[in-house]
Design a protein around this motif. Structure first.
Motif, short mmCIF file in Angstrom:
data_model
loop_
_atom_site.label_atom_id
_atom_site.label_comp_id
_atom_site.label_asym_id
_atom_site.label_seq_id
_atom_site.Cartn_x
_atom_site.Cartn_y
_atom_site.Cartn_z
N VAL A 157 0.84 -1.21 0.00
CA VAL A 157 0.00 0.00 0.00
C VAL A 157 0.88 1.25 0.00
N TRP A 158 1.90 1.25 0.84
CA TRP A 158 2.79 2.42 0.91
C TRP A 158 3.48 2.65 -0.42
N LYS A 159 3.98 1.59 -1.05
CA LYS A 159 4.65 1.72 -2.35
C LYS A 159 3.68 2.25 -3.41
N SER A 160 2.45 1.79 -3.38
CA SER A 160 1.45 2.25 -4.34
C SER A 160 1.18 3.75 -4.15
N ASN A 161 1.04 4.17 -2.92
CA ASN A 161 0.81 5.60 -2.63
C ASN A 161 2.02 6.44 -3.02
N ILE A 162 3.21 5.90 -2.81
CA ILE A 162 4.44 6.59 -3.19
C ILE A 162 4.50 6.74 -4.71
N ALA A 163 4.12 5.71 -5.45
CA ALA A 163 4.12 5.77 -6.92
C ALA A 163 3.19 6.87 -7.41
N LEU B 179 13.94 2.99 2.10
CA LEU B 179 13.56 2.25 3.30
C LEU B 179 12.56 1.15 2.97
N LEU B 180 11.58 1.47 2.15
CA LEU B 180 10.55 0.49 1.79
C LEU B 180 11.12 -0.68 1.00
N SER B 181 11.99 -0.39 0.05
CA SER B 181 12.58 -1.46 -0.75
C SER B 181 13.42 -2.39 0.11
N LYS B 182 14.22 -1.81 0.97
CA LYS B 182 15.07 -2.61 1.85
C LYS B 182 14.22 -3.44 2.82
N HIS B 183 13.21 -2.80 3.38
CA HIS B 183 12.33 -3.47 4.34
C HIS B 183 11.59 -4.63 3.67
N ASP B 184 11.12 -4.40 2.46
CA ASP B 184 10.40 -5.44 1.73
C ASP B 184 11.31 -6.66 1.50
N LEU B 185 12.55 -6.40 1.14
CA LEU B 185 13.51 -7.50 0.94
C LEU B 185 13.80 -8.23 2.25
N GLU B 186 13.95 -7.46 3.32
CA GLU B 186 14.26 -8.07 4.63
C GLU B 186 13.11 -8.91 5.16
N LEU B 187 11.89 -8.58 4.77
CA LEU B 187 10.74 -9.34 5.26
C LEU B 187 10.79 -10.81 4.88
N SER B 188 11.43 -11.09 3.76
CA SER B 188 11.55 -12.50 3.36
C SER B 188 12.41 -13.28 4.37
N GLY B 189 13.32 -12.60 5.03
CA GLY B 189 14.14 -13.22 6.06
C GLY B 189 13.37 -13.51 7.33
N GLU C 182 2.36 12.71 -9.20
CA GLU C 182 1.85 14.03 -8.82
C GLU C 182 2.97 15.06 -8.74
N ILE C 183 4.10 14.66 -8.21
CA ILE C 183 5.23 15.57 -8.09
C ILE C 183 5.72 15.99 -9.47
N ARG C 184 5.76 15.06 -10.39
CA ARG C 184 6.15 15.37 -11.76
C ARG C 184 5.19 16.42 -12.34
N PHE C 185 3.88 16.24 -12.09
CA PHE C 185 2.89 17.20 -12.55
C PHE C 185 3.11 18.57 -11.89
N PHE D 72 6.29 11.70 5.68
CA PHE D 72 6.31 12.05 4.26
C PHE D 72 4.92 12.45 3.79
N VAL D 73 3.92 11.62 4.08
CA VAL D 73 2.56 11.87 3.64
C VAL D 73 2.06 13.23 4.17
N ASN D 74 2.31 13.50 5.44
CA ASN D 74 1.87 14.77 6.02
C ASN D 74 2.57 15.96 5.38
#
Length: 134
Positions: free
Chosen positions: A18-24, A73-83, A29-32, A110-112
């Motif tokens: 969900v966080w990655k989707s919102n970040i995408a 942080l999200l990418s690293k955390h996602d990878l670590e979750l498999s451990g 939006e930032i590009r716009f 970040f969101v705020n």
């Protein structure tokens, strides 16, 4: 920071998804917003227009740095979750929970920050664009 019963690995992955989707979405939006603040769609006689747009560009730069940090942080955390599957101790559960809550707090910040900046920019730009229609 909040505390609770450790989540299941599926719940951790769902949060990250969900966080990655919102970040995408925020990236688009930032590009716009960057294109908007660099456009010529504004009334040139608007007082302090250049200064305000430069302030917004500076804020977007800060937001992009926060965005880059949370993406890493999200990418690293996602990878670590498999451990997490290989670890079945209470210490491991606590480690993943604390890490997840820390990332959740970074995400909230970040969101705020982004939401506040985006609203300010859209309100300001929208007002100028409306004036132009008159």
């Amino acid at each position: 920071m909040e505390t609770s019963i450790p989540l299941s690995i599926d719940q951790y992955h769902e949060d990250v998804k969900v966080w990655k989707s919102n970040i995408a979405l925020a990236v688009d939006e930032i590009r716009f917003i960057e294109n908007l603040t660099q456009s010529y769609a504004f009334e040139p006689t608007t007082p302090n227009l250049f200064e305000r747009l430069e302030d917004f560009k500076s804020e977007i730069y800060k937001i992009k740095k926060l965005l880059d940090n949370i993406q890493k942080l999200l990418s690293k955390h996602d990878l670590e979750l498999s451990g997490m599957l290989e670890c079945d101790t209470m210490a491991c559960d606590i480690y993943f929970q604390e890490k997840h809550l820390l990332i959740k707090e970074n995400y909230r910040q970040f969101v705020n920050s982004y939401g506040k900046t985006k609203t300010e920019i859209f309100n300001y730009c929208g007002t100028i664009l409306k004036k132009r229609k008159k």
